[in-house]
Design an enzyme around this catalytic site. Structure first.
Site, PDB file in Angstrom:
ATOM      1  N   HIS A  84       0.761  -1.025  -0.041  1.00 50.09           N
ATOM      2  CA  HIS A  84      -0.013   0.048   0.111  1.00 50.09           C
ATOM      3  C   HIS A  84       0.824   1.108   0.067  1.00 50.09           C
ATOM      4  O   HIS A  84       2.061   1.121   0.356  1.00 50.09           O
ATOM      5  CB  HIS A  84      -0.892   0.079   1.205  1.00 50.09           C
ATOM      6  CG  HIS A  84      -2.069  -0.977   1.240  1.00 50.09           C
ATOM      7  ND1 HIS A  84      -2.612  -1.582   2.160  1.00 50.09           N
ATOM      8  CD2 HIS A  84      -2.648  -1.337  -0.092  1.00 50.09           C
ATOM      9  CE1 HIS A  84      -3.602  -2.259   1.664  1.00 50.09           C
ATOM     10  NE2 HIS A  84      -3.704  -2.149   0.469  1.00 50.09           N
TER      11      HIS A  84
ATOM     12  N   LYS B 257       5.183   1.710   0.900  1.00 49.40           N
ATOM     13  CA  LYS B 257       6.296   1.603  -0.279  1.00 49.40           C
ATOM     14  C   LYS B 257       7.841   1.588   0.327  1.00 49.40           C
ATOM     15  O   LYS B 257       8.490   0.831  -0.224  1.00 49.40           O
ATOM     16  CB  LYS B 257       6.044   2.831  -1.302  1.00 49.40           C
ATOM     17  CG  LYS B 257       4.627   2.973  -1.795  1.00 49.40           C
ATOM     18  CD  LYS B 257       4.427   1.696  -2.848  1.00 49.40           C
ATOM     19  CE  LYS B 257       3.098   1.982  -3.555  1.00 49.40           C
ATOM     20  NZ  LYS B 257       2.493   0.593  -4.049  1.00 49.40           N
TER      21      LYS B 257
ATOM     22  N   THR C  92       2.138  -5.302  -8.178  1.00 52.56           N
ATOM     23  CA  THR C  92       1.461  -4.186  -8.810  1.00 52.56           C
ATOM     24  C   THR C  92       2.150  -3.271  -9.489  1.00 52.56           C
ATOM     25  O   THR C  92       3.456  -2.873  -9.036  1.00 52.56           O
ATOM     26  CB  THR C  92       0.552  -3.658  -7.781  1.00 52.56           C
ATOM     27  OG1 THR C  92       1.170  -3.428  -6.395  1.00 52.56           O
ATOM     28  CG2 THR C  92      -0.765  -4.661  -7.310  1.00 52.56           C
TER      29      THR C  92
ATOM     30  N   THR D 280       4.346  -0.146  -7.227  1.00 51.54           N
ATOM     31  CA  THR D 280       5.329  -0.965  -6.551  1.00 51.54           C
ATOM     32  C   THR D 280       6.705  -1.442  -7.533  1.00 51.54           C
ATOM     33  O   THR D 280       7.606  -1.404  -7.131  1.00 51.54           O
ATOM     34  CB  THR D 280       4.613  -2.072  -5.683  1.00 51.54           C
ATOM     35  OG1 THR D 280       3.786  -1.464  -4.900  1.00 51.54           O
ATOM     36  CG2 THR D 280       5.650  -2.534  -4.813  1.00 51.54           C
TER      37      THR D 280
ATOM     38  N   GLY E 159      -3.299  -1.641  -7.698  1.00 51.06           N
ATOM     39  CA  GLY E 159      -4.259  -2.465  -6.808  1.00 51.06           C
ATOM     40  C   GLY E 159      -5.796  -1.787  -7.129  1.00 51.06           C
ATOM     41  O   GLY E 159      -6.766  -2.884  -7.445  1.00 51.06           O
TER      42      GLY E 159
ATOM     43  N   ASP F 260      -4.983  -6.278  -7.629  1.00 46.62           N
ATOM     44  CA  ASP F 260      -4.960  -7.424  -6.595  1.00 46.62           C
ATOM     45  C   ASP F 260      -5.788  -8.625  -6.903  1.00 46.62           C
ATOM     46  O   ASP F 260      -5.326  -9.569  -6.622  1.00 46.62           O
ATOM     47  CB  ASP F 260      -5.863  -6.796  -5.356  1.00 46.62           C
ATOM     48  CG  ASP F 260      -5.031  -5.608  -4.781  1.00 46.62           C
ATOM     49  OD1 ASP F 260      -3.775  -5.660  -4.830  1.00 46.62           O
ATOM     50  OD2 ASP F 260      -5.747  -4.750  -4.088  1.00 46.62           O
TER      51      ASP F 260
ATOM     52  N   ASP G 189      -1.419  -1.650   4.767  1.00 47.14           N
ATOM     53  CA  ASP G 189      -1.414  -0.323   5.561  1.00 47.14           C
ATOM     54  C   ASP G 189      -2.988  -0.514   6.535  1.00 47.14           C
ATOM     55  O   ASP G 189      -4.027  -0.273   5.693  1.00 47.14           O
ATOM     56  CB  ASP G 189      -1.545   0.812   5.020  1.00 47.14           C
ATOM     57  CG  ASP G 189      -1.524   2.078   5.773  1.00 47.14           C
ATOM     58  OD1 ASP G 189      -1.690   1.828   6.927  1.00 47.14           O
ATOM     59  OD2 ASP G 189      -1.638   3.123   5.325  1.00 47.14           O
TER      60      ASP G 189
ATOM     61  N   HIS H 237     -10.761  -0.403  -2.772  1.00 50.33           N
ATOM     62  CA  HIS H 237     -10.760  -1.998  -3.332  1.00 50.33           C
ATOM     63  C   HIS H 237     -10.674  -2.810  -2.187  1.00 50.33           C
ATOM     64  O   HIS H 237     -10.136  -3.864  -2.363  1.00 50.33           O
ATOM     65  CB  HIS H 237      -9.707  -2.007  -4.029  1.00 50.33           C
ATOM     66  CG  HIS H 237      -8.336  -1.652  -4.079  1.00 50.33           C
ATOM     67  ND1 HIS H 237      -7.936  -0.381  -3.436  1.00 50.33           N
ATOM     68  CD2 HIS H 237      -7.267  -2.702  -3.760  1.00 50.33           C
ATOM     69  CE1 HIS H 237      -6.625  -0.448  -3.219  1.00 50.33           C
ATOM     70  NE2 HIS H 237      -6.155  -1.901  -3.305  1.00 50.33           N
TER      71      HIS H 237
ATOM     72  N   ASP I  50     -11.349  -6.630  -2.868  1.00 49.11           N
ATOM     73  CA  ASP I  50     -10.243  -7.291  -3.536  1.00 49.11           C
ATOM     74  C   ASP I  50      -8.938  -7.595  -2.672  1.00 49.11           C
ATOM     75  O   ASP I  50      -8.302  -8.730  -2.852  1.00 49.11           O
ATOM     76  CB  ASP I  50      -9.656  -6.203  -4.810  1.00 49.11           C
ATOM     77  CG  ASP I  50     -10.563  -5.817  -5.686  1.00 49.11           C
ATOM     78  OD1 ASP I  50     -11.669  -6.555  -5.723  1.00 49.11           O
ATOM     79  OD2 ASP I  50     -10.429  -4.803  -6.561  1.00 49.11           O
TER      80      ASP I  50
ATOM     81  N   ARG J 136      -7.473 -13.790   1.470  1.00 51.82           N
ATOM     82  CA  ARG J 136      -8.375 -15.317   1.794  1.00 51.82           C
ATOM     83  C   ARG J 136      -8.063 -16.306   0.814  1.00 51.82           C
ATOM     84  O   ARG J 136      -7.603 -17.431   1.308  1.00 51.82           O
ATOM     85  CB  ARG J 136      -9.819 -14.864   1.619  1.00 51.82           C
ATOM     86  CG  ARG J 136     -10.639 -15.981   1.801  1.00 51.82           C
ATOM     87  CD  ARG J 136     -12.214 -15.555   1.725  1.00 51.82           C
ATOM     88  NE  ARG J 136     -13.017 -16.681   1.231  1.00 51.82           N
ATOM     89  CZ  ARG J 136     -13.266 -17.354   0.094  1.00 51.82           C
ATOM     90  NH1 ARG J 136     -12.570 -16.708  -0.794  1.00 51.82           N
ATOM     91  NH2 ARG J 136     -13.931 -18.498  -0.138  1.00 51.82           N
TER      92      ARG J 136
END
Length: 124
Positions: free
Chosen positions: A8, A12, A34, A37, A55, A60, A80, A87, A90, A96
């Site tokens: 996030h 970074k 992503t 990043t 993201g 994501d 974060d 999102h 996502d 999960r």
């Protein structure tokens, strides 16, 4: 070893610190990230990173699809917890699915370092 690095915005600098500390190891891996990043990592360390969308625009979900398709061994996702994210669903799906599919998952700096220390021993 196929490894994804995601962070996030407020994380970074931490992900860059991790890449700096484990650059030799990460150069031996196939890296995914992503967009923003990945660009930061490539620009600062000149390491090849396979980038997906950012993201909020589906990145994501793209990483989650890699998990489902068993195309990822490790996910380092510096989350974060103090910021809201448009999102969020996502993000939760990615976490999960990583848990369900038994992908090594690190969501903070300390755990990421522990995982990468272990990988360093395993790969050397």
């Amino acid at each position: 070893m196929k490894l994804a690095l995601v962070a996030h915005n407020n994380k970074k600098e931490e992900i860059l610190s991790i890449v700096d500390k484990y650059k030799e190891l990460l150069e031996q891996c196939t890296l995914f990230s992503t967009r923003q990043t990945g660009e930061m990592i490539e620009n600062k360390f000149h390491i090849k990173v396979n980038k997906v969308k950012s993201g909020p625009t589906g990145g994501d979900i793209e990483i989650a699809n890699m998990v489902v398709d068993q195309k990822l061994d490790v996910l380092i996702f510096l989350i974060d917890p103090l910021s809201s994210h448009c999102h969020e669903n996502d993000i939760q799906s990615l976490v999960r699915l990583s848990i369900l599919d038994n992908v090594v998952l690190a969501t903070n700096y300390a755990t990421a370092c522990t995982v990468l220390d272990s990988l360093s021993k395993h790969l050397n």
